[in-house]
Design a protein around this motif. Structure first.
Motif, PDB file in Angstrom:
ATOM      1  N   LEU A   1       0.835  -1.215   0.000  1.00  0.00           N
ATOM      2  CA  LEU A   1       0.000   0.000   0.000  1.00  0.00           C
ATOM      3  C   LEU A   1       0.864   1.258   0.000  1.00  0.00           C
ATOM      4  N   ALA A   2       1.986   1.198   0.739  1.00  0.00           N
ATOM      5  CA  ALA A   2       2.875   2.361   0.808  1.00  0.00           C
ATOM      6  C   ALA A   2       3.560   2.622  -0.541  1.00  0.00           C
ATOM      7  N   ASN A   3       3.587   1.602  -1.391  1.00  0.00           N
ATOM      8  CA  ASN A   3       4.257   1.730  -2.693  1.00  0.00           C
ATOM      9  C   ASN A   3       3.259   1.719  -3.847  1.00  0.00           C
ATOM     10  N   LEU A   4       1.984   1.916  -3.519  1.00  0.00           N
ATOM     11  CA  LEU A   4       0.929   1.735  -4.527  1.00  0.00           C
ATOM     12  C   LEU A   4       1.110   2.624  -5.767  1.00  0.00           C
ATOM     13  N   ASP A   5       1.620   3.853  -5.555  1.00  0.00           N
ATOM     14  CA  ASP A   5       1.826   4.755  -6.705  1.00  0.00           C
ATOM     15  C   ASP A   5       2.766   4.123  -7.732  1.00  0.00           C
ATOM     16  N   LYS A   6       3.902   3.624  -7.215  1.00  0.00           N
ATOM     17  CA  LYS A   6       4.900   3.031  -8.129  1.00  0.00           C
ATOM     18  C   LYS A   6       4.355   1.745  -8.746  1.00  0.00           C
ATOM     19  N   ILE A   7       3.621   0.971  -7.953  1.00  0.00           N
ATOM     20  CA  ILE A   7       3.060  -0.286  -8.452  1.00  0.00           C
ATOM     21  C   ILE A   7       2.031   0.003  -9.550  1.00  0.00           C
ATOM     22  N   ALA A   8       1.174   1.009  -9.305  1.00  0.00           N
ATOM     23  CA  ALA A   8       0.152   1.362 -10.297  1.00  0.00           C
ATOM     24  C   ALA A   8       0.808   1.867 -11.588  1.00  0.00           C
ATOM     25  N   LYS A   9       1.961   2.546 -11.431  1.00  0.00           N
ATOM     26  CA  LYS A   9       2.668   3.051 -12.613  1.00  0.00           C
ATOM     27  C   LYS A   9       3.137   1.876 -13.497  1.00  0.00           C
ATOM     28  N   ILE A  10       3.652   0.844 -12.839  1.00  0.00           N
ATOM     29  CA  ILE A  10       4.098  -0.346 -13.585  1.00  0.00           C
ATOM     30  C   ILE A  10       2.891  -1.024 -14.247  1.00  0.00           C
ATOM     31  N   THR A  11       1.790  -1.116 -13.489  1.00  0.00           N
ATOM     32  CA  THR A  11       0.577  -1.745 -14.043  1.00  0.00           C
ATOM     33  C   THR A  11       0.156  -1.002 -15.314  1.00  0.00           C
ATOM     34  N   CYS A  12       0.128   0.338 -15.232  1.00  0.00           N
ATOM     35  CA  CYS A  12      -0.340   1.119 -16.369  1.00  0.00           C
ATOM     36  C   CYS A  12       0.628   1.056 -17.552  1.00  0.00           C
ATOM     37  N   GLU A  13       1.929   0.961 -17.246  1.00  0.00           N
ATOM     38  CA  GLU A  13       2.917   0.871 -18.339  1.00  0.00           C
ATOM     39  C   GLU A  13       2.817  -0.471 -19.052  1.00  0.00           C
ATOM     40  N   LEU A  14       2.696  -1.548 -18.247  1.00  0.00           N
ATOM     41  CA  LEU A  14       2.781  -2.896 -18.830  1.00  0.00           C
ATOM     42  C   LEU A  14       1.427  -3.545 -19.083  1.00  0.00           C
ATOM     43  N   ASN A  15       0.376  -2.943 -18.547  1.00  0.00           N
ATOM     44  CA  ASN A  15      -0.962  -3.516 -18.720  1.00  0.00           C
ATOM     45  C   ASN A  15      -1.959  -2.360 -18.876  1.00  0.00           C
ATOM     46  N   PRO A  16      -1.753  -1.539 -19.951  1.00  0.00           N
ATOM     47  CA  PRO A  16      -2.504  -0.277 -20.071  1.00  0.00           C
ATOM     48  C   PRO A  16      -4.008  -0.416 -20.073  1.00  0.00           C
ATOM     49  N   LYS A  17      -4.518  -1.610 -20.429  1.00  0.00           N
ATOM     50  CA  LYS A  17      -5.981  -1.766 -20.494  1.00  0.00           C
ATOM     51  C   LYS A  17      -6.641  -1.555 -19.135  1.00  0.00           C
ATOM     52  N   VAL A  18      -5.855  -1.721 -18.046  1.00  0.00           N
ATOM     53  CA  VAL A  18      -6.411  -1.605 -16.698  1.00  0.00           C
ATOM     54  C   VAL A  18      -6.593  -0.134 -16.316  1.00  0.00           C
ATOM     55  N   CYS A  19      -5.816   0.769 -16.940  1.00  0.00           N
ATOM     56  CA  CYS A  19      -5.798   2.180 -16.487  1.00  0.00           C
ATOM     57  C   CYS A  19      -6.671   3.091 -17.372  1.00  0.00           C
TER      58      CYS A  19
END
Ligand SMILES: [Fe+2]
Length: 271
Positions: A253-271
């Motif tokens: 949770l404390a790293n959610l920003d960075k984790i979400a950034k990776i999700t959006c870069e590598l799995n853009p359909k989610v964002c």
């Protein structure tokens, strides 16, 4: 007259003495100079030799570095190819392993693990499902929910993975084996294959359990659409202290920003 002659004689003797002493000093000085010069030449030769040694050492060192880098590259490449072999059986694994290993490293870093351990998790995490290579295609690629019998077979991928990675001298492969075996264990002891609970589950296994689940939640599967990041995060929060180690959830949770950034870069359909 006699006195004068005696004085002259004495002076002459003193002169002769001084002259012979000067000659001796000059001789000693010449000898010392010669010896000093010889030492100086020897020192210069030694210096030149040492410089040559230093140059040779530098060359050997740089050659060793190159060989070491090539070996390291070959090592990671081999590991990557081993993981790709699983992709042939499980078409979702390819991108999944890139994302989940990055999530795992971010969580490990936030938990304050030393850099070496963070890197070990980064390189070991992609091998978590390597045991799927030993599971029949009909089960791996089943478009339907697995029957309890099929699920029992599927669970064996943890043990097969650990067996594939067992007895390695490599620290990364040893941790990878640990992760393969324990990434489906749950903090409350309801996971598989051993039903381990709490700290009995090795930390890399606890970290990968969350990272793996988060990526499955935010990915498309034959049986579901990808969850948006917020929804997936709520599922993770609900499983805090049940499926997941609370400290791992905190770091996630404390790293959610960075984790979400990776999700959006590598799995853009989610964002
Ligand atoms: Fe798995």
């Amino acid at each position: 007259m006699l006195l004068k002659s005696a004085k002259t004689q004495a002076l002459k003797k003193e002169l002769e003495l001084a002259s012979s002493q000067s000659l001796r000093y000059a001789h000693d000085f010449a000898r010392l100079y010669k010896e000093t010069k010889k030492h100086k030449d020897e020192l210069a030769a030694t210096n030149r030799q040492l410089k040559r040694y230093a140059e040779d050492l530098q060359k050997n060192n740089s050659l060793l570095k190159t060989v070491n880098n090539e070996l390291q590259e070959a090592y990671y490449d081999t590991v990557h190819r081993l993981v790709l072999a699983v992709e042939y059986k499980d078409r979702f694994t390819g991108q999944h392993i890139v994302r989940m290993s990055k999530y795992s490293a971010l969580i490990a870093e936030k938990m304050g693990l030393p850099e070496r351990d963070v890197l070990t998790i980064l390189y070991a995490a992609p091998m978590h499902d390597v045991g799927k290579i030993g599971i029949p295609d009909s089960i791996i690629s089943s478009p339907h929910k697995l029957t309890s019998e099929e699920f029992s077979v599927m669970k064996r991928h943890t043990i097969i993975g650990a067996e594939i990675l067992a007895n390695s001298k490599s620290h990364i492969l040893t941790v990878a084996g640990q992760i393969a075996l324990t990434h489906h264990e749950r903090w409350n002891g309801t996971g598989y294959p051993c039903g381990l609970a709490g700290d009995a589950i090795p930390l890399p296994g606890r970290i990968v359990a969350l990272a793996d689940t988060f990526d499955v939640l935010t990915s498309k599967r034959s049986y579901k659409d990808p969850f948006p990041i917020d929804h997936a995060t709520e599922v993770i929060k609900k499983e805090n202290g049940k499926h997941f180690d609370p400290q791992v959830v905190d770091a996630f949770l404390a790293n959610l920003d960075k984790i979400a950034k990776i999700t959006c870069e590598l799995n853009p359909k989610v964002c």
